[in-house]
Design a protein around this motif. Structure first.
Motif, mmCIF file in Angstrom:
data_model
loop_
_atom_site.group_PDB
_atom_site.id
_atom_site.type_symbol
_atom_site.label_atom_id
_atom_site.label_comp_id
_atom_site.label_asym_id
_atom_site.label_seq_id
_atom_site.Cartn_x
_atom_site.Cartn_y
_atom_site.Cartn_z
ATOM 1 N N VAL A 60 -2.976 11.623 6.717
ATOM 2 C CA VAL A 60 -2.652 9.788 6.076
ATOM 3 C C VAL A 60 -3.580 9.398 5.322
ATOM 4 O O VAL A 60 -4.765 9.714 5.362
ATOM 5 C CB VAL A 60 -2.852 9.202 7.673
ATOM 6 N N PHE A 61 -3.202 9.616 3.935
ATOM 7 C CA PHE A 61 -4.366 8.892 2.995
ATOM 8 C C PHE A 61 -3.566 7.432 2.457
ATOM 9 O O PHE A 61 -2.581 7.268 2.860
ATOM 10 C CB PHE A 61 -4.402 9.874 2.121
ATOM 11 N N GLU A 62 -4.538 6.976 1.816
ATOM 12 C CA GLU A 62 -4.167 5.179 1.273
ATOM 13 C C GLU A 62 -4.035 5.353 0.109
ATOM 14 O O GLU A 62 -5.452 5.403 -0.153
ATOM 15 C CB GLU A 62 -4.425 4.254 2.263
ATOM 16 N N LYS A 63 -3.692 4.754 -1.229
ATOM 17 C CA LYS A 63 -3.933 4.908 -1.894
ATOM 18 C C LYS A 63 -4.697 3.541 -1.924
ATOM 19 O O LYS A 63 -4.475 2.696 -1.486
ATOM 20 C CB LYS A 63 -2.854 4.822 -2.943
ATOM 21 N N HIS A 105 -7.446 8.107 6.014
ATOM 22 C CA HIS A 105 -7.200 6.714 6.897
ATOM 23 C C HIS A 105 -6.969 8.234 8.115
ATOM 24 O O HIS A 105 -8.311 6.572 8.912
ATOM 25 C CB HIS A 105 -5.805 5.956 6.041
ATOM 26 N N THR A 106 -6.685 8.781 8.364
ATOM 27 C CA THR A 106 -6.379 9.134 9.979
ATOM 28 C C THR A 106 -6.327 10.259 9.595
ATOM 29 O O THR A 106 -5.592 11.002 9.243
ATOM 30 C CB THR A 106 -5.122 8.348 10.645
ATOM 31 N N TYR A 158 -6.165 8.600 -3.318
ATOM 32 C CA TYR A 158 -6.796 8.131 -2.430
ATOM 33 C C TYR A 158 -7.321 8.426 -1.937
ATOM 34 O O TYR A 158 -8.682 9.383 -1.773
ATOM 35 C CB TYR A 158 -5.573 9.074 -1.752
ATOM 36 N N MET A 166 0.384 -1.240 -0.492
ATOM 37 C CA MET A 166 -0.073 0.150 0.220
ATOM 38 C C MET A 166 0.910 1.250 -0.269
ATOM 39 O O MET A 166 2.002 1.090 0.845
ATOM 40 C CB MET A 166 -1.089 -0.319 1.433
ATOM 41 N N ASN A 167 0.473 2.498 -1.265
ATOM 42 C CA ASN A 167 1.678 3.344 -0.516
ATOM 43 C C ASN A 167 0.142 4.668 0.267
ATOM 44 O O ASN A 167 -0.762 5.142 0.442
ATOM 45 C CB ASN A 167 0.813 3.975 -2.191
ATOM 46 N N TYR A 168 1.351 5.308 1.029
ATOM 47 C CA TYR A 168 0.623 6.272 2.116
ATOM 48 C C TYR A 168 1.099 7.511 1.339
ATOM 49 O O TYR A 168 2.446 7.762 1.546
ATOM 50 C CB TYR A 168 1.001 5.642 3.575
ATOM 51 N N LYS A 174 -6.860 14.965 -3.255
ATOM 52 C CA LYS A 174 -6.737 13.274 -3.158
ATOM 53 C C LYS A 174 -7.288 11.774 -3.047
ATOM 54 O O LYS A 174 -6.938 11.154 -4.245
ATOM 55 C CB LYS A 174 -5.728 13.034 -1.652
#
Length: 67
Positions: free
Chosen positions: A63-66, A40-41, A37, A1-3, A32
């Motif tokens: 914090v974003f996640e792909k 996430h948090t 994305y 995963m990419n953050y 994003k």
């Protein structure tokens, strides 16, 4: 995963209550999301400093996640 981790400084309005730049935060979220994305948090911390003419600053770390 990419953050991806970003920080946005929320500035209190000079008069009244609430943030004076929520559109900046909204812009970061939409930018994003358009890149695939999702948020996430999110955490916040008060900087304890006053801006010119008053107004607290709150540091938001996102914090974003792909997907």
């Amino acid at each position: 995963m990419n953050y991806v981790v970003l920080q946005v400084i929320l500035k209190e309005k000079m008069f009244g209550t609430g943030s004076g730049n929520l559109t900046e935060l909204e812009g970061v979220l939409n930018e994003k999301a358009a890149l695939g994305y999702r948020l996430h948090t999110i955490t916040t911390a008060s900087s304890g400093s006053k801006g010119l003419g008053g107004g607290d600053r709150i540091q938001a770390t996102l914090v974003f996640e792909k997907l």
